[in-house]
Design a protein around this motif. Structure first.
Motif, PDB file in Angstrom:
ATOM      1  N   ALA A   8       0.826  -1.199   0.000  1.00  0.00           N
ATOM      2  CA  ALA A   8       0.000   0.000   0.000  1.00  0.00           C
ATOM      3  C   ALA A   8       0.859   1.247   0.000  1.00  0.00           C
ATOM      4  O   ALA A   8       1.926   1.295   0.606  1.00  0.00           O
ATOM      5  CB  ALA A   8      -0.915  -0.006   1.225  1.00  0.00           C
ATOM      6  N   GLY A   9       0.361   2.281  -0.699  1.00  0.00           N
ATOM      7  CA  GLY A   9       1.022   3.580  -0.668  1.00  0.00           C
ATOM      8  C   GLY A   9       2.258   3.631  -1.528  1.00  0.00           C
ATOM      9  O   GLY A   9       2.636   2.687  -2.210  1.00  0.00           O
ATOM     10  N   ALA A  10       2.920   4.791  -1.495  1.00  0.00           N
ATOM     11  CA  ALA A  10       4.136   4.985  -2.272  1.00  0.00           C
ATOM     12  C   ALA A  10       5.261   4.154  -1.688  1.00  0.00           C
ATOM     13  O   ALA A  10       5.264   3.781  -0.524  1.00  0.00           O
ATOM     14  CB  ALA A  10       4.525   6.464  -2.269  1.00  0.00           C
ATOM     15  N   ALA A  11       6.248   3.863  -2.523  1.00  0.00           N
ATOM     16  CA  ALA A  11       7.356   3.025  -2.082  1.00  0.00           C
ATOM     17  C   ALA A  11       8.648   3.553  -2.649  1.00  0.00           C
ATOM     18  O   ALA A  11       8.667   4.303  -3.611  1.00  0.00           O
ATOM     19  CB  ALA A  11       7.125   1.577  -2.537  1.00  0.00           C
ATOM     20  N   LEU A 130      -5.410   5.280  -8.968  1.00  0.00           N
ATOM     21  CA  LEU A 130      -4.278   5.917  -8.299  1.00  0.00           C
ATOM     22  C   LEU A 130      -3.048   5.020  -8.373  1.00  0.00           C
ATOM     23  O   LEU A 130      -3.090   3.848  -7.988  1.00  0.00           O
ATOM     24  CB  LEU A 130      -4.621   6.210  -6.841  1.00  0.00           C
ATOM     25  N   VAL A 131      -1.946   5.590  -8.874  1.00  0.00           N
ATOM     26  CA  VAL A 131      -0.674   4.875  -8.984  1.00  0.00           C
ATOM     27  C   VAL A 131       0.364   5.648  -8.174  1.00  0.00           C
ATOM     28  O   VAL A 131       0.538   6.856  -8.384  1.00  0.00           O
ATOM     29  CB  VAL A 131      -0.218   4.765 -10.453  1.00  0.00           C
ATOM     30  N   PRO A 132       1.055   4.999  -7.223  1.00  0.00           N
ATOM     31  CA  PRO A 132       2.062   5.698  -6.426  1.00  0.00           C
ATOM     32  C   PRO A 132       3.167   6.284  -7.299  1.00  0.00           C
ATOM     33  O   PRO A 132       3.485   5.740  -8.362  1.00  0.00           O
ATOM     34  CB  PRO A 132       2.617   4.602  -5.511  1.00  0.00           C
ATOM     35  N   ALA A 133       3.758   7.376  -6.844  1.00  0.00           N
ATOM     36  CA  ALA A 133       4.831   8.016  -7.605  1.00  0.00           C
ATOM     37  C   ALA A 133       5.992   7.062  -7.831  1.00  0.00           C
ATOM     38  O   ALA A 133       6.667   7.118  -8.858  1.00  0.00           O
ATOM     39  CB  ALA A 133       5.296   9.279  -6.880  1.00  0.00           C
ATOM     40  N   ALA A 134       6.239   6.171  -6.867  1.00  0.00           N
ATOM     41  CA  ALA A 134       7.361   5.231  -6.987  1.00  0.00           C
ATOM     42  C   ALA A 134       7.142   4.218  -8.095  1.00  0.00           C
ATOM     43  O   ALA A 134       8.086   3.545  -8.512  1.00  0.00           O
ATOM     44  CB  ALA A 134       7.583   4.499  -5.657  1.00  0.00           C
ATOM     45  N   ASN A 135       5.911   4.078  -8.578  1.00  0.00           N
ATOM     46  CA  ASN A 135       5.621   3.129  -9.641  1.00  0.00           C
ATOM     47  C   ASN A 135       5.821   3.719 -11.031  1.00  0.00           C
ATOM     48  O   ASN A 135       5.503   3.084 -12.037  1.00  0.00           O
ATOM     49  CB  ASN A 135       4.192   2.608  -9.513  1.00  0.00           C
TER      50      ASN A 135
END
Length: 291
Positions: A8-11, A130-135
């Motif tokens: 879950a969330g950014a990584a 929604l796609v995390p910035a890290a992806n």
């Protein structure tokens, strides 16, 4: 059941590497992990990425002909940045993203069934996903390079699969000519016309394998050779399968016969990862550019 590999969330970059690249390559996970490239007709694509106020991206669009979609865990999605390419004189920018297919706002629908009869296609529908910035893969706005680079690689890496199927068809055909009796009780292979046809089939397969192996073992980027291999393997394999059907006669036209299935399977390769006409365009362009 789809096995999820997302958090879950950014990584961080290391987390994304561990979650997608390392995990997908790990032998014990390999059967469960699949990726799908979802970017047909990239430059005309209508899938749009909007920057989210929390630092990620929201994707909206509809991707068709997404191979491996029915059993994939995540997709590589190329989308146009919403703030680029909207005006007539504005050049569009595309970014590539890793998208978990069980994310909110993402659904996988049944796709069209190809002529091979295999259920390997799906539609990926993105609705404010929604796609995390890290992806984000690579740099923002540089996704086209990633997508086209992958397509170039695929052109070459698909060739051994087609060659294996073609080799199987040749083996079945040779066996057929040895065991099928014609007038006088002699094997079909004793007819000179059949001998010549089988000889041509084997020679074309050898040539296609040789050029593919040479490209794979080159130890360098081989964009021109990749185009050439895709073109020649696709066209020669189709000719071989067409002859195989001809030699098998009506049995080769019967559903359930392995030759009939291989013919349909190989016919698709003249279109997949770029039609033969596209390969010729690429060869000519690279020869002219490098001249």
């Amino acid at each position: 059941m789809r096995r999820t590999v997302r958090a879950a969330g950014a990584a961080s970059v290391d987390t994304v590497w561990q979650r997608y690249v390392h995990t997908a390559a790990w032998p014990s996970w390999a059967p469960q992990i699949r990726t799908v490239q979802a970017e047909p007709m990239l430059r005309a694509g209508r899938t749009v990425a909007v920057r989210d106020e929390n630092g990620g991206y929201r994707l909206t669009g509809h991707k068709v002909f997404s191979s491996a979609g029915p059993f994939a865990d995540f997709a590589i999605v190329v989308a146009r940045m919403a703030d680029a390419g909207e005006r007539e004189d504005d050049k569009p920018q595309f970014s590539a993203f890793l998208v978990d297919l069980d994310s909110p706002g993402c659904r996988v629908e049944d796709g069209a069934t190809p002529m091979s009869g295999e259920h390997i296609e799906s539609d990926i529908v993105l609705d404010d996903c929604l796609v995390p910035a890290a992806n984000l893969l690579g740099e923002e706005g540089k996704g086209m390079r990633i997508a086209l680079g992958r397509v170039t690689t695929n052109r070459l890496l698909h060739c051994p699969t087609v060659l294996g199927a073609t080799r199987r068809a040749l083996a079945l055909t040779v066996d057929r000519t040895r065991t099928r009796k014609v007038a006088g009780g002699q094997p079909l292979l004793m007819l000179q016309a059949i001998q010549h046809k089988v000889a041509d089939m084997a020679t074309e397969l050898y040539a296609a394998r040789s050029m593919t192996y040479a490209a794979l073992d080159a130890g360098r980027d081989v964009p021109t050779e990749a185009f050439m291999c895709k073109l020649y393997v696709a066209e020669s394999s189709f000719r071989i399968l067409d002859d195989a059907v001809q030699i098998h006669g009506k049995e080769g036209l019967t559903q359930g016969n392995e030759i009939e299935f291989l013919f349909r399977k190989i016919r698709m390769f003249r279109v997949l990862t770029g039609t033969s006409e596209i390969q010729r365009n690429g060869i000519a362009k690279l020869l002219a550019f490098n001249a």
